[in-house]
Motif scaffolding. Structure first.
Motif, PDB file in Angstrom:
ATOM      1  N   ARG A   1       0.867  -1.194   0.000  1.00 36.44           N
ATOM      2  CA  ARG A   1       0.000   0.000   0.000  1.00 36.44           C
ATOM      3  C   ARG A   1       0.896   1.233   0.000  1.00 36.44           C
ATOM      4  NH1 ARG A   1      -5.667  -0.358   2.620  1.00 36.44           N
ATOM      5  NH2 ARG A   1      -6.118  -2.240   1.458  1.00 36.44           N
TER       6      ARG A   1
ATOM      7  N   TRP B   1       1.960   4.631 -10.479  1.00 38.47           N
ATOM      8  CA  TRP B   1       2.108   3.267  -9.968  1.00 38.47           C
ATOM      9  C   TRP B   1       1.884   2.221 -11.058  1.00 38.47           C
ATOM     10  CZ3 TRP B   1      -2.245   6.142  -9.734  1.00 38.47           C
ATOM     11  CH2 TRP B   1      -3.483   5.536  -9.892  1.00 38.47           C
TER      12      TRP B   1
ATOM     13  N   LEU C   1      -1.301   7.262 -13.452  1.00 38.66           N
ATOM     14  CA  LEU C   1      -0.816   8.516 -12.862  1.00 38.66           C
ATOM     15  C   LEU C   1      -1.911   9.221 -12.079  1.00 38.66           C
ATOM     16  CD1 LEU C   1       1.107  10.105 -15.879  1.00 38.66           C
ATOM     17  CD2 LEU C   1       2.083   8.929 -13.890  1.00 38.66           C
ATOM     18  N   PHE C   2      -1.502   9.877 -11.020  1.00 37.69           N
ATOM     19  CA  PHE C   2      -2.394  10.787 -10.299  1.00 37.69           C
ATOM     20  C   PHE C   2      -1.608  12.069 -10.071  1.00 37.69           C
ATOM     21  CE2 PHE C   2      -4.222  12.351  -6.194  1.00 37.69           C
ATOM     22  CZ  PHE C   2      -5.426  12.759  -6.734  1.00 37.69           C
ATOM     23  N   HIS C   3      -2.098  13.171 -10.624  1.00 33.63           N
ATOM     24  CA  HIS C   3      -1.429  14.469 -10.515  1.00 33.63           C
ATOM     25  C   HIS C   3      -2.377  15.461  -9.869  1.00 33.63           C
ATOM     26  CE1 HIS C   3       1.382  13.612 -14.183  1.00 33.63           C
ATOM     27  NE2 HIS C   3       1.902  13.172 -13.067  1.00 33.63           N
ATOM     28  N   SER C   4      -1.864  16.287  -8.981  1.00 32.30           N
ATOM     29  CA  SER C   4      -2.730  17.269  -8.343  1.00 32.30           C
ATOM     30  C   SER C   4      -1.957  18.543  -8.076  1.00 32.30           C
ATOM     31  CB  SER C   4      -3.282  16.721  -7.033  1.00 32.30           C
ATOM     32  OG  SER C   4      -3.945  17.737  -6.317  1.00 32.30           O
TER      33      SER C   4
ATOM     34  N   GLU D   1      -2.923  20.615  -5.691  1.00 31.89           N
ATOM     35  CA  GLU D   1      -3.062  20.945  -4.275  1.00 31.89           C
ATOM     36  C   GLU D   1      -1.813  20.514  -3.518  1.00 31.89           C
ATOM     37  OE1 GLU D   1      -6.623  19.726  -2.346  1.00 31.89           O
ATOM     38  OE2 GLU D   1      -7.778  19.821  -4.187  1.00 31.89           O
TER      39      GLU D   1
ATOM     40  N   TRP E   1      -0.244  17.677   1.516  1.00 30.14           N
ATOM     41  CA  TRP E   1      -0.596  17.402   2.914  1.00 30.14           C
ATOM     42  C   TRP E   1      -2.085  17.471   3.190  1.00 30.14           C
ATOM     43  CZ3 TRP E   1       2.683  21.633   1.745  1.00 30.14           C
ATOM     44  CH2 TRP E   1       2.108  22.891   1.823  1.00 30.14           C
ATOM     45  N   HIS E   2      -2.856  18.098   2.311  1.00 35.02           N
ATOM     46  CA  HIS E   2      -4.290  18.121   2.596  1.00 35.02           C
ATOM     47  C   HIS E   2      -5.110  17.517   1.465  1.00 35.02           C
ATOM     48  CE1 HIS E   2      -5.447  21.285  -0.120  1.00 35.02           C
ATOM     49  NE2 HIS E   2      -4.741  22.193   0.459  1.00 35.02           N
TER      50      HIS E   2
ATOM     51  N   ASN F   1      -7.856  12.978  -1.811  1.00 39.15           N
ATOM     52  CA  ASN F   1      -7.828  11.949  -2.849  1.00 39.15           C
ATOM     53  C   ASN F   1      -6.532  11.145  -2.803  1.00 39.15           C
ATOM     54  OD1 ASN F   1     -10.383  12.507  -3.963  1.00 39.15           O
ATOM     55  ND2 ASN F   1      -9.554  14.230  -5.134  1.00 39.15           N
TER      56      ASN F   1
ATOM     57  N   GLU G   1      -6.913   8.673   0.048  1.00 38.25           N
ATOM     58  CA  GLU G   1      -7.823   7.577  -0.297  1.00 38.25           C
ATOM     59  C   GLU G   1      -7.166   6.614  -1.281  1.00 38.25           C
ATOM     60  OE1 GLU G   1     -11.196   7.050   0.595  1.00 38.25           O
ATOM     61  OE2 GLU G   1     -10.966   8.587   2.135  1.00 38.25           O
ATOM     62  N   LEU G   2      -6.567   7.184  -2.315  1.00 36.18           N
ATOM     63  CA  LEU G   2      -6.005   6.355  -3.372  1.00 36.18           C
ATOM     64  C   LEU G   2      -4.862   5.493  -2.851  1.00 36.18           C
ATOM     65  CD1 LEU G   2      -5.655   5.564  -6.331  1.00 36.18           C
ATOM     66  CD2 LEU G   2      -4.264   7.619  -6.644  1.00 36.18           C
TER      67      LEU G   2
ATOM     68  N   SER H   1      -5.789   2.506  -0.731  1.00 39.16           N
ATOM     69  CA  SER H   1      -6.743   1.500  -1.204  1.00 39.16           C
ATOM     70  C   SER H   1      -6.195   0.636  -2.329  1.00 39.16           C
ATOM     71  CB  SER H   1      -8.024   2.182  -1.670  1.00 39.16           C
ATOM     72  OG  SER H   1      -7.763   2.977  -2.789  1.00 39.16           O
TER      73      SER H   1
END
Lengths: 281, 281, 281, 281
Positions: free
Chosen positions: A13, A48, A61-64, A66, A69-70, A73, A76-77, A80
């Motif tokens: 994880r 991943w 891919l997950f890009h943000s 923000e 630290w806050h 998503n 959660e990701l 899980s």
């Protein structure tokens, strides 16, 4: 100008390393004692490889934009899913705008690429470097960072056949273009590259004063050293972490990668090789 | 859990204080030496009264969940308008989610309200406090912060007729609800309130250990003290700034507001009054 | 692939046109009966020249990746300022990612530029077009849209000296590069350009089937035609609006700009000129 | 005021239903022929139960305020995981602000809850409804939607023991509070609820004119009906989809749920039950 972390080993994880350790990547995003910037709040990225390879080994891919630290998503990701090989990156922007297309890691086919550092004088060199990228790859550049240009330059110069040689040639070209513009130390940083099976971690800068890079010692040795460390139980025998700063203060748990070196890590273990080592001679 | 700044005086480009001073609000968002948190990167807000009152004196708001230090819109906006009275706020979230509806300042009709600090045990007290808000105001609560509840409670209890008495009653109610729940020090912080003409700046906490609050000395006196300070030229004679931390290291430029005190500032000058002062007796 | 609106005249609250008319720009963002896409929800931009020119005539920008119809900041901003010349744009993305750096209008010094339409085959042409941009302008490209490339190409080719000739040369170069790649109709759309004093509105496409473009009739004539239209009272004598679709169903209020035409609008009035008109001959 | 989709069956890549079908949820977000609003661009949410239950059966959430149609993270996420039970929701906001805490589905322990519709007169009823929520649940309300209040009201009234009875009581309370305020038709909509094993899909409104709701016919029957439909190959024998609008035009593939009915779906099949059916008598 950032912090990053790469994991290879038994499916894990990602939150175990990204959120839950003493000096996790998200903790580093708020305060990096060894980093050039103390806050890395200008977006982040997570890439991943799948645990189940039945649909292929293309990473997701997950890009943000923000701060990590806050970001609910991200929490959660990474809590899980499980992955045998993943990259996490927190960014402290040094010029290019904060937007998802500028977040690391970058992906091309089954390859991931991320970077902590910068190409000094990038805006002066950019036009020449972009021209050196294979025209068929040029339309794939989505963002405006130095790192993405370096990645496509390395692909142009053979990264997919030989990552060490390909990235080496790309850095040499950066240094050559830099020299022609009067830029003395164009390359700075640490780079992670993977094809989904092997992880290459580079530490190199033209000035030979690179940002820090560490990787974990072998888990079986650590278990022998710390038989009571419950924390180690979440890791399998093949687990390896490469990271800008040690994730724990446990002595012996992390090995510093020397200057001008590449660490090659896979399920069979790891070794170091010299990388572009005579540069500043 | 934040930093804030309020200006009153001749119309001024807000960027002068929010971006361009030595310890501007945006600089504080990255590093607040006197603050409880060193990073205030969880959104920000900016509220300003119009220079031209021909359409009324209702303030406008700009709220963003990006860190203030890289928000291009904040830079553009505060460099292109002028305002005789404005509030700026950077947030370090302490629980309620980072979303525009939780960004300070809050507005009701021609009133602005912002807060650095927190209601301790807010989740335990929230239901009782929300019930004490006038039912006609209840639907106007858009976010989920303690500060917005405190604002509407103060309005319910007379803030618009007498800001000092209204906020005083609201804080007393918070302390009373807190006591009934076994919370010893429910109120903490500094609060800014304005109706568009006068600026009230409160420093108060139940424990009598409030977060810091300063306001600028009179500009004519500062000009006499520092005849060569070019920086002062951008300010008019009536300019006053209230701020969590001094904007400059210039000795004498900022006056610390004592505990349990409210500063009342308008075009005619400023004075201090005691506020709820015997609380902890 | 978008909708836009440009205003020139007496200083006006932009919300009058962007939010409050029958077919305002924000209304169009949800449903554009004449547009190629019915939803323009992929970000928006707003650029405005200052009413007070004492700090120069550089326009300010507000860019957002939220859909315009629910952006509180857009509502607050456009209701609280007044401007003698402003641009508004809602985007329906056709490829390049949704990010602030891809939102129109684009700015260079005192110039604003926006576009409804597209360069067909842009990814195939991009490398050649980018190479044709002046190397000193190259580092100023922040986003990845076709429009920004067209803008810097036009600046390279003289837009700031002669906007009609400069944009004309840029489009000819696009058509020439397109032809070399087998792209038959590379240029499509309507373009707005301003230097802060004059507004140029172009309607042109290689195929001679351009997207729609309208501008308002002279206000004095409209007042004579509709003496009872209270709506007209908010406008001064010099008010002019150029827009993708008429803002009202009032007959005679909007004039369609013909194909291959540029409208030149300033405080003295407006006139039409042919633009690249024999293209498809 | 939205569209939603829920899946139960063999583990499936959610992108199969959310992105890739003829009338996928994302396609519906741009254009819902049967919906009350044609654009559902005000954020979305995705909640999924894990395929691997070794860490428990708590669902994970992904919420975003971007329009679903251009969210790269949604595409990456739903293409890279598999889940035996997931919810997707696109929102057309009808009042409460667009923020992640207002995005469906909502989660409490192992329960997911989402809603298409609204509580009419919610702002008038909100105070009374919030007071009826168990004080221990009150602090868990993170957003400001009518749906989240309905969810916690239903939990207060027994949803976790008996979902049909619990939601029924909550709706009766809404109708009773509404009646006391002169609101004639307070409940409108369709609701999905799950505990991770069973999926309950409700269609009910006080006015007996509910928004549409469909679920898929049994896959084995569909295979018999359409032996050549390659599309069906991605689904297992137990696959069931409940959705605001049919995902395909294939006749017989979707069954409309009648008014005042709940469909109960799990691995053993599905059945319908009457729900609050004599309401308007």
């Amino acid at each position: 100008m950032c912090r990053w972390l790469a994991y290879s080993g038994e499916p894990l994880r990602p939150s175990e390393l990204i959120l839950d350790t003493q000096h996790s990547l998200v903790a580093m995003s708020l305060n990096s004692p060894l980093g050039a910037e103390t806050v890395n709040g200008d977006g982040f990225g997570f890439g991943w490889y799948p645990e189940d390879k039945s649909h292929g080994n293309t990473p997701a891919l997950f890009h943000s934009i923000e701060p990590a630290w806050h970001d609910e998503n991200l929490r959660e990701l990474t809590s899980s899913i499980a992955s045998p090989l993943f990259f996490g990156h927190v960014r402290a922007a040094a010029g290019p705008p904060i937007q998802q297309s500028n977040c690391h890691p970058f992906r091309h086919e089954n390859w991931l690429f991320m970077h902590n550092g910068f190409l000094d004088g990038f805006l002066e060199m950019k036009r020449d470097l972009v021209l050196a990228i294979d025209p068929s790859l040029f339309p794939l550049i989505h963002g405006t960072t130095d790192t993405e240009v370096l990645f496509y330059l390395a692909i142009t110069l053979g990264l997919q056949d030989d990552p060490i040689a390909g990235l080496g040639r790309a850095i040499r070209m950066v240094e050559s273009v830099g020299e022609s513009k009067g830029i003395h130390f164009p390359m700075q940083g640490t780079v992670a590259v993977s094809d989904g099976n092997t992880l290459w971690a580079f530490r190199y800068s033209t000035s030979l004063k690179s940002r820090s890079l560490y990787h974990s010692a072998a888990i079986p040795e650590l278990r022998e050293l710390y038989p009571d460390a419950a924390r180690l139980n979440v890791f399998g025998e093949k687990a390896k972490v490469v990271v800008s700063e040690p994730l724990t203060d446990l002595p012996g748990a992390f090995v510093e990668l020397p200057e001008s070196t590449v660490a090659v890590l896979d399920d069979s273990g790891f070794h170091h090789e010299p990388f572009l080592e005579r540069t500043a001679a």
